[in-house]
Design a protein around this motif. Sequence first.
Motif, PDB file in Angstrom:
ATOM      1  N   VAL A  36      -5.182   2.600  -7.598  1.00 50.99           N
ATOM      2  CA  VAL A  36      -5.865   3.104  -6.409  1.00 50.99           C
ATOM      3  C   VAL A  36      -6.688   1.996  -5.757  1.00 50.99           C
ATOM      4  O   VAL A  36      -6.652   1.803  -4.529  1.00 50.99           O
ATOM      5  N   ARG A  94      -7.725   6.935  -2.645  1.00 51.07           N
ATOM      6  CA  ARG A  94      -7.559   5.668  -1.917  1.00 51.07           C
ATOM      7  C   ARG A  94      -8.641   5.520  -0.854  1.00 51.07           C
ATOM      8  O   ARG A  94      -9.133   4.416  -0.591  1.00 51.07           O
ATOM      9  N   LEU A 144       2.405  10.198   4.626  1.00 46.21           N
ATOM     10  CA  LEU A 144       2.370  10.196   3.169  1.00 46.21           C
ATOM     11  C   LEU A 144       3.150  11.367   2.577  1.00 46.21           C
ATOM     12  O   LEU A 144       3.769  11.225   1.519  1.00 46.21           O
ATOM     13  N   MET A 175       1.195   4.110  -2.979  1.00 43.94           N
ATOM     14  CA  MET A 175       0.925   5.516  -2.680  1.00 43.94           C
ATOM     15  C   MET A 175       2.129   6.385  -3.039  1.00 43.94           C
ATOM     16  O   MET A 175       1.964   7.500  -3.554  1.00 43.94           O
ATOM     17  N   ALA A 194      -4.339  11.650  -4.074  1.00 49.68           N
ATOM     18  CA  ALA A 194      -4.075  10.224  -3.853  1.00 49.68           C
ATOM     19  C   ALA A 194      -4.734   9.741  -2.563  1.00 49.68           C
ATOM     20  O   ALA A 194      -5.301   8.640  -2.510  1.00 49.68           O
ATOM     21  N   ILE A 195      -4.675  10.568  -1.513  1.00 45.04           N
ATOM     22  CA  ILE A 195      -5.307  10.205  -0.239  1.00 45.04           C
ATOM     23  C   ILE A 195      -6.813  10.062  -0.415  1.00 45.04           C
ATOM     24  O   ILE A 195      -7.429   9.106   0.063  1.00 45.04           O
ATOM     25  N   ASN A 231       0.833  -1.200   0.000  1.00 42.88           N
ATOM     26  CA  ASN A 231       0.000   0.000   0.000  1.00 42.88           C
ATOM     27  C   ASN A 231       0.870   1.254   0.000  1.00 42.88           C
ATOM     28  O   ASN A 231       0.638   2.188  -0.767  1.00 42.88           O
ATOM     29  N   ASP A 232       1.893   1.262   0.859  1.00 47.50           N
ATOM     30  CA  ASP A 232       2.789   2.425   0.930  1.00 47.50           C
ATOM     31  C   ASP A 232       3.529   2.638  -0.387  1.00 47.50           C
ATOM     32  O   ASP A 232       3.690   3.776  -0.853  1.00 47.50           O
ATOM     33  N   SER A 243       1.893   9.280  -5.843  1.00 47.09           N
ATOM     34  CA  SER A 243       2.175  10.666  -5.457  1.00 47.09           C
ATOM     35  C   SER A 243       3.172  11.330  -6.393  1.00 47.09           C
ATOM     36  O   SER A 243       3.299  12.562  -6.387  1.00 47.09           O
ATOM     37  N   CYS A 275      -4.403  -0.449  -4.171  1.00 49.77           N
ATOM     38  CA  CYS A 275      -3.863   0.144  -2.953  1.00 49.77           C
ATOM     39  C   CYS A 275      -4.856  -0.019  -1.795  1.00 49.77           C
ATOM     40  O   CYS A 275      -4.477  -0.411  -0.681  1.00 49.77           O
TER      41      CYS A 275
END
Length: 290
Positions: A212, A41, A86, A25, A37-38, A21-22, A29, A215
């Motif tokens: 996404v 997701r 993030l 992201m 992106a936040i 997931n990280d 980004s 993620c």
Amino acid sequence: MTNNLRGIILMTLAAAGFVCNDAIMKYLSQQMPVAQAIFLRGLPTTLALAALAAHQRVLGFRPERRDLRLIGWRTFGEVAGSITFLVALVTMPLATLTAIMQSVPLAVTLAAALFLRAPIGVRRLAAIIIGFAGVMLIVRPGAGAFGAESILGLLTVGFVVLRDLTTRQLARAVPSVIVALVASAAVMVMGAIWMGFAGGWVPVSAGQGALVCLCAAFLIAGYLGVIAAMRVGDVDVVAPLRYVGLVFALVLGWAVFGDWPDLATFVGAGIVVATGLYTFQRERKLARAR
């Protein structure tokens, strides 16, 4: 297959899910604003958690006033920690930031002793101090590698500690999926608000949309994997597998982004993991004795 083996597999998969997931992201980004992106997701994550809560028939759960206050503080820690993490992840190597986050169990133990009056012995206190020295070796204040992203990483640890301490105090009657749903929705809303102030919307391609959704799937799998692992396996066997995430972060950071930590970061990460494992085993031993 024994329950402990199932727990080990589930915890390993959960650690991999969080790191994947990280990594996604971080990749997204580089193609769109962090706030966008936040938000993107958070949308499928929140919908999936809401569906799960409805399936468990707890969607209409109303917590007591005390638990509502705790959920509020926990959600604040989740939102603030997600943002600082993030933003730091955009410029900081994945493995380095993951190594800093391995200090969370140490910080939680210390904070519980300071604010919740949890007992802590000299050995565990010494392990915590040594572990934080390892963190300082990773971020190296005063060195050229130390910057705003390092400060954000340390702030993330503080916000996660707030989240975890308030989680510990929640009544058992509060469903875990409701707590996760509130946090996910809050992070999504904060992303939308941030995006509104920052301005601009980058068109999303089909491939980015698929990333996404992937993620969000990894994030949900990580949360559910941790819960399932703790339920089927012995805690003292399963919990240390959280540190496997650092291995996944090293591999993905090198394979996807070409990042490889220097020797000082490796040494600092080793100190943090070793002291974290010692502190955990010490807590379990004292718990058995009591």
